[in-house]
Structure formats: C-alpha cells, structure tokens
Design a protein around this motif. Structure first.
Motif, PDB file in Angstrom:
ATOM      1  N   ARG A 228       1.078  -1.187  -0.044  1.00  0.00           N
ATOM      2  CA  ARG A 228      -0.148   0.030   0.169  1.00  0.00           C
ATOM      3  C   ARG A 228       0.833   1.439  -0.014  1.00  0.00           C
ATOM      4  O   ARG A 228       1.800   1.405   0.705  1.00  0.00           O
ATOM      5  N   TYR A 229       0.589   2.244  -0.905  1.00  0.00           N
ATOM      6  CA  TYR A 229       1.395   3.366  -1.080  1.00  0.00           C
ATOM      7  C   TYR A 229       0.888   4.570  -0.239  1.00  0.00           C
ATOM      8  O   TYR A 229      -0.378   4.664   0.012  1.00  0.00           O
ATOM      9  N   VAL A 230       1.743   5.112   0.412  1.00  0.00           N
ATOM     10  CA  VAL A 230       1.181   6.361   1.134  1.00  0.00           C
ATOM     11  C   VAL A 230       2.046   7.919   0.592  1.00  0.00           C
ATOM     12  O   VAL A 230       3.167   7.493   0.285  1.00  0.00           O
ATOM     13  N   TRP A 231       1.557   8.838   0.933  1.00  0.00           N
ATOM     14  CA  TRP A 231       2.352  10.193   0.730  1.00  0.00           C
ATOM     15  C   TRP A 231       2.906  10.428   1.896  1.00  0.00           C
ATOM     16  O   TRP A 231       2.296  10.802   2.896  1.00  0.00           O
ATOM     17  N   ARG A 232       4.239  10.690   1.778  1.00  0.00           N
ATOM     18  CA  ARG A 232       4.808  10.988   3.184  1.00  0.00           C
ATOM     19  C   ARG A 232       6.072  11.627   3.064  1.00  0.00           C
ATOM     20  O   ARG A 232       6.506  11.840   1.755  1.00  0.00           O
ATOM     21  N   LYS A 233       6.472  12.473   3.795  1.00  0.00           N
ATOM     22  CA  LYS A 233       7.950  13.061   3.819  1.00  0.00           C
ATOM     23  C   LYS A 233       9.086  12.289   4.174  1.00  0.00           C
ATOM     24  O   LYS A 233       8.615  11.329   4.899  1.00  0.00           O
ATOM     25  N   PRO A 234      10.204  12.524   3.848  1.00  0.00           N
ATOM     26  CA  PRO A 234      11.327  11.630   4.536  1.00  0.00           C
ATOM     27  C   PRO A 234      11.437  11.653   5.692  1.00  0.00           C
ATOM     28  O   PRO A 234      11.166  12.739   6.437  1.00  0.00           O
ATOM     29  N   GLY A 235      11.672  10.429   6.331  1.00  0.00           N
ATOM     30  CA  GLY A 235      12.051  10.433   7.879  1.00  0.00           C
ATOM     31  C   GLY A 235      10.583  10.035   8.525  1.00  0.00           C
ATOM     32  O   GLY A 235      10.594  10.060   9.989  1.00  0.00           O
ATOM     33  N   THR A 236       9.462   9.876   7.928  1.00  0.00           N
ATOM     34  CA  THR A 236       8.067   9.866   8.511  1.00  0.00           C
ATOM     35  C   THR A 236       7.688   8.491   8.235  1.00  0.00           C
ATOM     36  O   THR A 236       6.314   8.247   8.445  1.00  0.00           O
ATOM     37  N   ALA A 237       8.461   7.539   8.073  1.00  0.00           N
ATOM     38  CA  ALA A 237       7.685   6.150   7.469  1.00  0.00           C
ATOM     39  C   ALA A 237       7.112   5.417   8.821  1.00  0.00           C
ATOM     40  O   ALA A 237       6.142   4.504   8.396  1.00  0.00           O
ATOM     41  N   HIS A 238       7.542   5.720   9.842  1.00  0.00           N
ATOM     42  CA  HIS A 238       6.780   4.947  10.967  1.00  0.00           C
ATOM     43  C   HIS A 238       5.881   5.729  11.766  1.00  0.00           C
ATOM     44  O   HIS A 238       5.359   5.436  12.748  1.00  0.00           O
ATOM     45  N   HIS A 239       5.568   6.878  11.124  1.00  0.00           N
ATOM     46  CA  HIS A 239       4.365   7.702  11.780  1.00  0.00           C
ATOM     47  C   HIS A 239       3.056   6.861  11.743  1.00  0.00           C
ATOM     48  O   HIS A 239       2.790   6.340  10.621  1.00  0.00           O
ATOM     49  N   LEU A 240       2.307   6.988  12.694  1.00  0.00           N
ATOM     50  CA  LEU A 240       1.128   5.994  12.588  1.00  0.00           C
ATOM     51  C   LEU A 240       0.373   6.072  11.557  1.00  0.00           C
ATOM     52  O   LEU A 240      -0.015   5.368  10.877  1.00  0.00           O
ATOM     53  N   SER A 241      -0.013   7.211  11.075  1.00  0.00           N
ATOM     54  CA  SER A 241      -0.713   7.575  10.032  1.00  0.00           C
ATOM     55  C   SER A 241      -0.219   6.853   8.639  1.00  0.00           C
ATOM     56  O   SER A 241      -0.765   6.907   7.587  1.00  0.00           O
ATOM     57  N   ASN A 242       1.253   6.674   8.551  1.00  0.00           N
ATOM     58  CA  ASN A 242       1.861   6.270   7.272  1.00  0.00           C
ATOM     59  C   ASN A 242       2.215   4.796   7.417  1.00  0.00           C
ATOM     60  O   ASN A 242       2.840   4.313   6.652  1.00  0.00           O
ATOM     61  N   THR A 243       1.488   4.071   8.218  1.00  0.00           N
ATOM     62  CA  THR A 243       1.645   2.652   8.295  1.00  0.00           C
ATOM     63  C   THR A 243       0.471   2.026   7.864  1.00  0.00           C
ATOM     64  O   THR A 243      -0.730   2.584   8.009  1.00  0.00           O
ATOM     65  N   VAL A 244       0.406   0.624   7.738  1.00  0.00           N
ATOM     66  CA  VAL A 244      -0.644  -0.255   7.405  1.00  0.00           C
ATOM     67  C   VAL A 244      -0.686  -1.260   8.506  1.00  0.00           C
ATOM     68  O   VAL A 244       0.167  -1.842   8.836  1.00  0.00           O
TER      69      VAL A 244
END
Length: 290
Positions: A164-180
């Motif tokens: 699943r793809y998300v729009w995010r900024k570098p360094g925010t991979a583990h933010h809750l809204s950017n995870t499945v």
C-alpha cells in the motif's frame, strides 16, 4: 483580509497597478501605506518594488518552462487532503482538483507534491496496537540470553502480501498515519513451515503439542513462543506446565524479535521466485529451498 486581497494573491496584478505601486514608492510612500491605499498585500508591494529595483521594470519577465496548471490555492488544498489522509490516491486527488475547478493531469499533481516534499512510498506494515498492548509491552521485562526460541511461518501460494502506498515526507515512515496496521494469523492458500518438524499441510490452529528435539526442561532456560492460538491453547499450556517448562512472557501484539525471521524472509523470496502453481509444488519447493 478582504476578498479582493485574497484573489490578488493567486493572480498577477495588472501592469497599470504595478506601475502605480512603483510611482508611489518613488514619491516616498512606504510599503504599509502603499498596501492600504491600493488594497494590495504588503508582501506583494515589496516583491514588485524589489523586481523594479533589480530589473528596472514591472513587466512580466520571460519564464523558464510552462507555467504550472495548479494555483497556489490548489496546491494548498492538495496538501490538506494528503495530511488528512496520507493513503489517498492520485486519482482521488485529481477529483478533488476538478471539484475546485482546476483541471490537471495526474503527473501535474505528483510533481506538485514532490516540490512540497511529499513522495509516494510503500507503507510500512505495523502491528495494530491498542493502549493496553503498549502498556503491557512497556511493563514487560525480557532477557534474551538463555532463551530457547521457537517459530513457524506461513508461506502463501500466491505471493507476498500486497503493498500500500502513502504520501509522506522523508523520515516519517513509522508515523502512525503512514503505516498499514496488521493482525496475526490471517487465512488463505498456504502451508505452515515449522523449524523443527518441516513442512506440513493443514496444521490445526489448536493442534497437538510436539516436543522439540533436545529440549529438556531446565531452570537455566526460558522457552519463547508467540501468542499464536495453538500456543495459547489449553492443551499446550497444560503440556508446558506438566513438563516444568518456563515460558517467556509475551504481551499481545508484541514486535517479533525472533532472529529466525530474517531466514524466513529469505526462504519466502526464494520460493516465490520459482512460481509454484499449487500447494503440492509449494511444499516440495519449500523443502528444496530449505
């Protein structure tokens, strides 16, 4: 701020108005008075005067490349939608732009988001944790030395789990809204592979307890197993208790720290590269690759 001033932020000022701004500046009027008299934002007054001082003109200069199809307002709206829902697709963003009256291609939207530091990335898979899970994990104490690790894995017939793809900024991979969020023990066509018993098909969730070769109950060792239903079944707990096996505390939805997980990943990649077409082939290839 007045409606007229808001509109001027997204449109170029007429040349006659730009000339009046410069004329007032030359007569000694400051930016604030100039802005109030002509109802133009002070930042716009400053940029027009700076341009006149730099290039000696208020006329529109030649631009490099084609002007963007998205207005300042349209870009801000895209950012709001992405922050509200990082998993939104480009097609959905395109529909939002159409509803605002800004028709543009998907590539234009993608380029605009890239300029704002937002990139489409595969969402990291992360256990679905409640406040109770987090507290239990923080309260637990785990010592890794002198632990007997156990593990099994499910190898699916039709490839790895979808991305699943998300729009995010570098360094925010583990933010809750950017995870499945993930949950354990899903279904599907697959076989279970156990580290000690090899491949077996149709393994019962609450199956019979099997002894591990060389496992002898001893107070020096602690046995580790996760919270798979067959591990938490009554018959399993009774067997462990009757054989004096000390079991490591394992809170619900805990991250898997078993070192064999790296081997499971390599095995799954090797198996799926050989494209098994049925469960019989899948079982045979698993044994060969193992």
């Amino acid at each position: 701020m007045s409606e007229q001033m808001r509109i001027m932020r997204s449109k170029e000022l007429p040349e006659e108005l730009r000339d009046r701004i410069v004329a007032r500046h030359r007569s000694g009027q400051g930016y604030k008075k100039n802005s109030a008299a002509l109802k133009v934002p002070k930042s716009t007054v400053a940029s027009i005067i700076l341009k006149w001082k730099t290039f000696g003109t208020t006329r529109t200069l030649a631009r490099a490349g084609r002007p963007t199809k998205l207005s300042y307002r349209g870009r801000r709206a895209l950012v709001r939608e992405v922050k509200k829902n990082p998993k939104i697709t480009v097609a959905e963003l395109q529909r939002c732009s159409w509803e605002m009256g800004e028709s543009c291609r998907k590539s234009t939207i993608t380029a605009a988001l890239h300029q704002l530091g937002l990139y489409g990335r595969v969402a990291r898979r992360k256990p679905l944790l409640s406040a109770r899970h987090m507290k239990a994990r923080m309260d637990s104490k785990m010592v890794r030395n002198k632990i007997l690790w156990s593990d099994e894995t499910k190898i699916e017939l039709f490839g790895l789990n979808s991305k699943r793809y998300v729009w995010r900024k570098p360094g925010t991979a583990h933010h809750l809204s950017n995870t499945v969020p993930t949950v354990k023990h899903g279904g599907g066509g697959s076989i279970m592979l156990d580290r000690t018993t090899g491949c077996n098909r149709g393994k019962d969730e609450c199956g019979q307890v099997q002894g591990y070769p060389g496992l002898k109950p001893s107070p020096e060792f602690t046995f580790q197993q996760d919270n798979d239903p067959k591990h938490t079944a009554k018959i399993t707990k009774e067997w462990l208790h009757n054989n004096s096996v000390t079991v490591l505390e394992w809170p619900s939805q805990s991250p898997d720290l078993n070192p064999i997980e790296h081997l499971w990943r390599d095995l799954k990649m090797a198996v799926h590269q050989r494209l098994p077409s049925n469960l019989t082939e899948l079982e045979r290839i698993c044994k060969e690759e193992w």
